[in-house]
Structure formats: C-alpha cells, structure tokens
Design an enzyme around this catalytic site. Structure first.
Site, PDB file in Angstrom:
ATOM      1  N   ARG A 104       0.775  -1.273   0.104  1.00 55.98           N
ATOM      2  CA  ARG A 104      -0.084  -0.015  -0.117  1.00 55.98           C
ATOM      3  C   ARG A 104       0.873   1.252   0.014  1.00 55.98           C
ATOM      4  O   ARG A 104       1.670   1.606   1.188  1.00 55.98           O
ATOM      5  CB  ARG A 104      -0.941  -0.098   1.238  1.00 55.98           C
ATOM      6  CG  ARG A 104      -1.750   1.333   1.314  1.00 55.98           C
ATOM      7  CD  ARG A 104      -2.693   1.348   2.508  1.00 55.98           C
ATOM      8  NE  ARG A 104      -3.940   0.542   2.034  1.00 55.98           N
ATOM      9  CZ  ARG A 104      -5.034   0.726   2.417  1.00 55.98           C
ATOM     10  NH1 ARG A 104      -5.238   1.721   3.457  1.00 55.98           N
ATOM     11  NH2 ARG A 104      -6.010   0.138   1.723  1.00 55.98           N
ATOM     12  N   HIS A 131      -7.515   0.998  -6.388  1.00 60.66           N
ATOM     13  CA  HIS A 131      -7.490   0.018  -5.344  1.00 60.66           C
ATOM     14  C   HIS A 131      -8.437  -1.213  -5.811  1.00 60.66           C
ATOM     15  O   HIS A 131      -9.445  -1.539  -5.384  1.00 60.66           O
ATOM     16  CB  HIS A 131      -8.660   1.069  -4.281  1.00 60.66           C
ATOM     17  CG  HIS A 131      -8.451   0.220  -2.811  1.00 60.66           C
ATOM     18  ND1 HIS A 131      -7.753  -0.852  -2.402  1.00 60.66           N
ATOM     19  CD2 HIS A 131      -9.081   0.629  -1.730  1.00 60.66           C
ATOM     20  CE1 HIS A 131      -7.847  -1.245  -1.247  1.00 60.66           C
ATOM     21  NE2 HIS A 131      -8.819  -0.198  -0.800  1.00 60.66           N
ATOM     22  N   GLN A 134     -10.335  -3.779  -3.328  1.00 58.16           N
ATOM     23  CA  GLN A 134     -11.572  -3.235  -2.932  1.00 58.16           C
ATOM     24  C   GLN A 134     -12.549  -3.419  -4.099  1.00 58.16           C
ATOM     25  O   GLN A 134     -13.757  -3.902  -3.663  1.00 58.16           O
ATOM     26  CB  GLN A 134     -11.592  -1.630  -2.749  1.00 58.16           C
ATOM     27  CG  GLN A 134     -12.805  -1.114  -2.051  1.00 58.16           C
ATOM     28  CD  GLN A 134     -13.076  -1.402  -1.019  1.00 58.16           C
ATOM     29  OE1 GLN A 134     -12.290  -1.588  -0.069  1.00 58.16           O
ATOM     30  NE2 GLN A 134     -14.139  -2.084  -0.712  1.00 58.16           N
ATOM     31  N   ASP A 222     -17.406   7.589  -1.344  1.00 54.78           N
ATOM     32  CA  ASP A 222     -16.326   7.175  -0.597  1.00 54.78           C
ATOM     33  C   ASP A 222     -15.803   8.764   0.063  1.00 54.78           C
ATOM     34  O   ASP A 222     -16.365   9.698  -0.261  1.00 54.78           O
ATOM     35  CB  ASP A 222     -14.763   6.963  -1.414  1.00 54.78           C
ATOM     36  CG  ASP A 222     -13.743   6.656  -0.934  1.00 54.78           C
ATOM     37  OD1 ASP A 222     -13.677   6.523   0.434  1.00 54.78           O
ATOM     38  OD2 ASP A 222     -12.629   6.280  -1.537  1.00 54.78           O
ATOM     39  N   CYS A 264     -16.399   1.815   0.712  1.00 56.19           N
ATOM     40  CA  CYS A 264     -15.269   1.093   0.917  1.00 56.19           C
ATOM     41  C   CYS A 264     -14.899   1.297   2.299  1.00 56.19           C
ATOM     42  O   CYS A 264     -14.066   0.193   2.883  1.00 56.19           O
ATOM     43  CB  CYS A 264     -13.949   1.495   0.044  1.00 56.19           C
ATOM     44  SG  CYS A 264     -13.377   3.103   0.268  1.00 56.19           S
ATOM     45  N   ARG A 292     -13.777  -8.202   1.892  1.00 58.01           N
ATOM     46  CA  ARG A 292     -12.280  -8.007   1.544  1.00 58.01           C
ATOM     47  C   ARG A 292     -11.369  -9.240   1.859  1.00 58.01           C
ATOM     48  O   ARG A 292     -10.658  -9.695   1.075  1.00 58.01           O
ATOM     49  CB  ARG A 292     -11.717  -6.757   2.398  1.00 58.01           C
ATOM     50  CG  ARG A 292     -12.277  -5.239   1.935  1.00 58.01           C
ATOM     51  CD  ARG A 292     -12.228  -4.968   0.633  1.00 58.01           C
ATOM     52  NE  ARG A 292     -10.609  -4.936   0.409  1.00 58.01           N
ATOM     53  CZ  ARG A 292      -9.556  -3.975   0.803  1.00 58.01           C
ATOM     54  NH1 ARG A 292     -10.151  -3.047   1.240  1.00 58.01           N
ATOM     55  NH2 ARG A 292      -8.277  -3.902   0.671  1.00 58.01           N
TER      56      ARG A 292
END
Ligand code: CP
Ligand code: NVA
Length: 307
Positions: A104, A131, A134, A222, A264, A292
């Site tokens: 990440r 991402h 996700q 988001d 998310c 996830r």
C-alpha cells in the site's frame, strides 16, 4: 523464488474477464469452505504499508493465516524502504524470503518498480490512483445481494479518486454501466475514461448527482479527503466542492427501490454519507468489508497458483 513470470495483481485492466472471474470463483469457494485445508501452508507473504489501514491490513493478515500461510506485516517507516532503499532492491531482497508481496503506497511508480524487480507476485493494496482489491470485494458483494452485475447501473458520487478509478476499470471488465457524478475539477482522468470506453464500457460522467443515481441498482461513495489529499491543505475546499454530492435519503429516493449502498470505509457520517443511509436497510457496507477477506483469498490463491 519463482522462475516464470510472477502473477502480479496490480490493476484490474491488466486482466481479461475470465481471469478476474476465476479469482472471484476462488473467493466464493473459500468463503463457502469448499477448498482444501491450508492451501498456503509453508508460504509467507509480506504486507507493506506506507499509509494507514484497518481493513486491508487485518483482512490480508487473517486471510493468509486462515489459508495456512504466514504474514509479515511491515510499516515502511520501519523498513530501509522508508529511508531511501529503492523499491527495486527491496523487491529483489524480499523475493528471496517470501512468496508474495502486498504494497500500500501513495506512489504507483513505486508499486510498478517493486513488481518489475520482484520474482514473486506483487499485489496492489491501494495507491493514490487505484484500489483493485476493494473492487473485487465490491463485485462479490453486489452479486451476493443482487445477482450478476453485468448490465446493471452503478452510480458513484463525489470524488473521482482511487476507488472511483478502479470502478471505471471494473465497469470495463464486468460489464456494468457506471455513472459518476463528481465536481468537474474532481472528475476521473479523461485518459482512463477513454480507455474504458474503448474496451466497450458504458461510462457516463455528470456533475448532477440526481442524474447519476436515477434508477441505479447500486450507489457508491467514498471519503471526500483521501489519504493522498491530506497533505495538500485542501480539506475545507474539498468539503465545499463535494457537499452537493452527499449520499443521503433524499438522493436515494431516485435510485432503484432495491438499490444497495456501498462504501469502502472508513466513512465520515454527515460528510459524504449520512448516518441514516450508511446505517440503514439498503447499506451492505459491512458485508462489503467482510468480503475484503474472501476476495483477497481468491486473489492470493490465484497469484500463488495454490488451487
Ligand atoms: N477500504 C479499505 O481499504 O480500508 P483500509 O484503509 O482500512 O484498509
Ligand atoms: N479513497 C480512500 C480509500 C481508503 C480505503 C483513500 O485513498 O484514502
């Protein structure tokens, strides 16, 4: 270390639809408990974080443990990577120790350098521009609740950020219509939208949240201030720009009656989404967070060929 080209998981656009479907099938199988016990026995995965994380960190570590493997969780601050060792050297060294690496980072260039020099699979655990893990969880979640996502309308509200950009790639690969309502200044890059359209995706861009949400089967938002935006000193400006895109009950009136709400997480109640909506009956955000775990198991099983 592997001898053939490693199975990196960097961007959804790198894959054809059947390969992504294979990963989701593996995810669903492992979630149902259909796979052999401990397929990652003897395997070690390095998880490198240059930015904070709750879901990605815990779901990867727990998922690897449940598959019988071992996770080494690293903060780049505690690594030589955090004080100037190159991603290339880090990749070459870690490839001698571990069987896969998740990163990440804010820097997509660093992720690419790591992947270029690693001889083991590299997994994108979020960058400032995407991402993909996700989105694997999001597709799994939508399909569990509402069936095949192909041909459905998904509405994205707010910032054209990393998650929005992975939604655009997902629209191209999974065949849903994506309507993004963003302030024009925060629209996703034209180059990415053009790419998706060339791939046959139906991507609609608007500044009008009602137009985006009308009849949509899935409504997604988001945070207004992503981790990569925190240092630019602009949170207040972003709040003013994004206020009209708040996902609230009035806006949900325009969606399909059985629309699901996704986010998310982490969420900011009263900013991008109201408490009423995120904690309401249409919200599937905690199933999404759980997925996830399962989706990443599918990615790992594919990447390590352990199935
Ligand atoms: N959705 C997500 O990636 O959450 P974390 O930042 O907590 O990992
Ligand atoms: N867009 C958010 C997602 C967090 C999981 C961020 O990058 O901070």
């Amino acid at each position: 270390a592997a001898t053939s080209s490693p199975r990196h998981f960097l961007e959804l656009s790198d894959f054809d639809t059947p390969t992504l479907r294979r990963m989701l099938d593996l995810a669903a199988s492992t979630k149902r408990g259909d796979l052999a016990d401990k397929p990652l026995a003897g395997k070690t995965v390095a998880l490198i974080f240059e930015k904070p994380s709750t879901r990605t960190r815990v779901s990867f570590e727990v998922g690897i443990h449940q598959l019988g493997g071992h996770a080494v969780v690293l903060s780049s601050k505690d690594m030589q990577l955090g004080r100037g060792e190159t991603a290339a050297d880090t990749a070459k060294v870690l490839s001698r120790y571990v069987d896969a690496i998740m990163l990440r980072t804010d820097s997509v260039a660093k992720l690419r350098e790591l992947a270029e020099h690693a001889t083991v699979p590299v997994i994108n655990g979020l960058t400032d521009v995407s991402h993909p893990c996700q989105l694997m969880a999001d597709i799994l979640t939508f399909e569990e609740h509402r069936g095949p996502i192909a041909g459905q309308v998904v509405a994205w509200l707010g910032d054209g950020n990393n998650v929005a950009r992975s939604f655009i790639q997902a629209a191209a690969r999974f065949g849903f219509t994506l309507r993004l309502a963003t302030p024009p200044e925060l629209a996703p890059p034209a180059q990415l939208v053009d790419w998706a359209r060339q791939e046959g995706a139906s991507i609609e861009l608007t500044a009008d949240p009602v137009a985006a949400v009308r009849g949509a089967r899935c409504v997604v938002t988001d945070t207004w201030v992503s981790m990569s935006d925190e240092k630019d000193g602009g949170p207040t400006a972003r709040h003013n720009q994004l206020a009209p895109y708040q996902l609230n009950a009035a806006l949900m009136q325009h969606a399909a009656p059985d629309a699901v709400v996704m986010h998310c997480l982490p969420a900011h109640r009263g900013e991008e989404i109201t408490a009423e909506v995120i904690d309401g009956p249409q919200s599937v955000v905690f199933d999404e967070a759980e997925n996830r775990l399962h989706a990443q198991k599918g990615v790992l099983l594919w990447a390590l060929g352990a199935n």
